[in-house]
Motif scaffolding. Structure first.
Motif, PDB file in Angstrom:
ATOM      1  N   GLN A  13       0.837  -1.200   0.000  1.00 40.18           N
ATOM      2  CA  GLN A  13       0.000   0.000   0.000  1.00 40.18           C
ATOM      3  C   GLN A  13       0.874   1.252   0.000  1.00 40.18           C
ATOM      4  N   GLY A  14       1.953   1.214   0.785  1.00 41.21           N
ATOM      5  CA  GLY A  14       2.871   2.340   0.794  1.00 41.21           C
ATOM      6  C   GLY A  14       3.487   2.601  -0.575  1.00 41.21           C
ATOM      7  N   MET A  15       3.736   1.520  -1.339  1.00 41.14           N
ATOM      8  CA  MET A  15       4.310   1.690  -2.674  1.00 41.14           C
ATOM      9  C   MET A  15       3.331   2.366  -3.626  1.00 41.14           C
ATOM     10  N   THR A  16       2.041   2.123  -3.459  1.00 42.66           N
ATOM     11  CA  THR A  16       1.056   2.816  -4.291  1.00 42.66           C
ATOM     12  C   THR A  16       1.186   4.327  -4.119  1.00 42.66           C
ATOM     13  N   TYR A  17       1.261   4.756  -2.883  1.00 44.77           N
ATOM     14  CA  TYR A  17       1.357   6.184  -2.593  1.00 44.77           C
ATOM     15  C   TYR A  17       2.729   6.734  -3.005  1.00 44.77           C
ATOM     16  N   LYS A  18       3.768   5.959  -2.741  1.00 51.05           N
ATOM     17  CA  LYS A  18       5.113   6.404  -3.107  1.00 51.05           C
ATOM     18  C   LYS A  18       5.232   6.615  -4.617  1.00 51.05           C
ATOM     19  N   ASN A  19       4.795   5.641  -5.399  1.00 52.60           N
ATOM     20  CA  ASN A  19       4.909   5.747  -6.846  1.00 52.60           C
ATOM     21  C   ASN A  19       4.043   6.873  -7.394  1.00 52.60           C
ATOM     22  N   ALA A  20       2.879   7.082  -6.776  1.00 50.58           N
ATOM     23  CA  ALA A  20       2.005   8.166  -7.221  1.00 50.58           C
ATOM     24  C   ALA A  20       2.664   9.525  -7.009  1.00 50.58           C
ATOM     25  N   LEU A  21       3.232   9.742  -5.822  1.00 51.98           N
ATOM     26  CA  LEU A  21       3.840  11.037  -5.532  1.00 51.98           C
ATOM     27  C   LEU A  21       5.163  11.230  -6.259  1.00 51.98           C
TER      28      LEU A  21
END
Length: 370
Positions: free
Chosen positions: A72-80
């Protein structure tokens, strides 16, 4: 499955366990001893991208909890980070010092291939560039490989660079100038990322204090930079009169107790390379109430994923470094939005990421290999 075909793919978990994840699958290869889990949280922006953690979890349940959180953290990381990738992560259960073999890594590569490009893997805790070269012998959905194999090599170079950019944004917000010159920065964990960050800070004129449970790591960074001070523990580091605390080891560094200690000792900012620094939801509000500026970890430590994502297009270090340099502007934007909306920076970062995901998902939906 028969003994002649021992690779078991596709065991899924129920909605109550996987939360909002698109797909969570398990793999067990009896011949090599592989036990792994891949979690794909979202492919709204593109195929899930995230590293493979090799770690001796106490149980499969503990491994599952970690991979769900990390993906889940990677979803946000890649988005930002502005990448056309969703969030995914994998864990291999075992001790990398004793359990890692060519056969196991190649079995894992076949596991990655079974997902048909919905998940792209890379290095993480317990896995290295040489390991990705082995995994890539069985799968083309691998990045973070060695330059000899057409890859970008060690992603900690741009991870540390990105953390430094986030820290510069903290300095500008707190003291008016984007430099750590004259400030004391405490780094907890001087492995691949923390040691390189120490060098960047010293070059910028900062005073650096470090601690690490692994004494050889401390000795190595002090050999390269003799002016570094050493603290005996994280508690001693926080109490060492530092302006900025930089957790660069495993997650969960920001607890209720450590946050109280940061406030007690006058630490002004937290900006580090570790993933999942907040032990639980609500710590970001405690930091805010204590007047401690928190640079969200998944924003500032995204230099590594920027580097491995660039490798998929034929790696250019200058291009990847240019994109990682934008972490400075992204962090500034988060601080501005947090101030305007009266929320902690972690909440502001989530909102920016979620807006991008929502906008792009209207175009793409769930990613299927084309």
């Amino acid at each position: 499955m028969t003994e002649a075909s021992p690779l078991v793919f596709g065991r899924t978990i129920g909605p109550d366990q996987q939360s909002a994840h698109e797909q969570v699958v398990f793999c067990h290869d009896r011949m090599s001893g592989l036990r792994a889990i891949i979690a794909i949280h979202s492919t709204a922006l593109g195929p899930g991208l995230g590293g493979t953690r090799f770690y001796p979890y106490e149980s499969e349940e503990a491994a599952l909890a970690d991979v769900l959180h990390l993906s889940q953290g990677m979803t946000y990381k890649n988005a930002l980070a502005g990448l056309d990738h969703g969030g995914g992560k994998a864990v291999i259960i075992g001790d990398p010092e004793t359990d890692k073999t060519e056969a196991l890594l190649r079995a894992y590569g076949r596991f990655v291939t079974s997902l048909s490009g919905r998940y792209i893997t890379a290095c993480d805790v317990g896995t290295y560039v040489a390991d990705m070269d082995v995994v890539a012998r069985e799968s083309r959905w691998v990045t973070g490989r060695s330059p000899a194999e057409g890859g970008a090599g060690d992603s900690s170079v741009l991870t540390s660079f990105g953390v430094f950019q986030g820290m510069r944004a903290c300095a500008e917000r707190l003291w008016g100038e984007p430099t750590l010159a004259g400030r004391r920065v405490g780094i907890a964990g001087v492995g691949k990322v923390g040691s390189k960050l120490a060098g960047l800070l010293i070059d910028d004129g900062a005073q650096v204090v470090v601690t690490d449970v692994y004494e050889p790591a401390v000795a190595q960074v002090c050999s390269a930079h003799p002016q570094i001070e050493v603290a005996s523990s994280t508690e001693a580091l926080i109490a060492a009169g530092i302006d900025v605390y930089s957790p660069c080891a495993l997650g969960g560094a920001l607890t209720d107790d450590s946050t109280a200690a940061l406030a007690e000792h006058g630490v002004k900012a937290v900006c580090g390379g570790a993933n999942n620094q907040l032990e639980h939801s609500g710590v970001e509000k405690v930091l805010e109430d204590a007047g401690i500026l928190y640079a969200p970890d998944y924003v500032v430590n995204s230099g590594g994923v920027i580097q491995v994502a660039d490798e998929l297009h034929g790696f250019s270090f200058d291009r990847a470094k240019g994109k990682a340099a934008q972490i400075f502007d992204t962090t500034r934007k988060i601080f501005t939005l947090a101030s305007e909306e009266g929320v902690p920076p972690a909440v502001a970062a989530d909102r920016i990421a979620e807006r991008r995901i929502a906008e792009i998902s209207r175009l793409n939906g769930i990613y299927l290999q084309r």
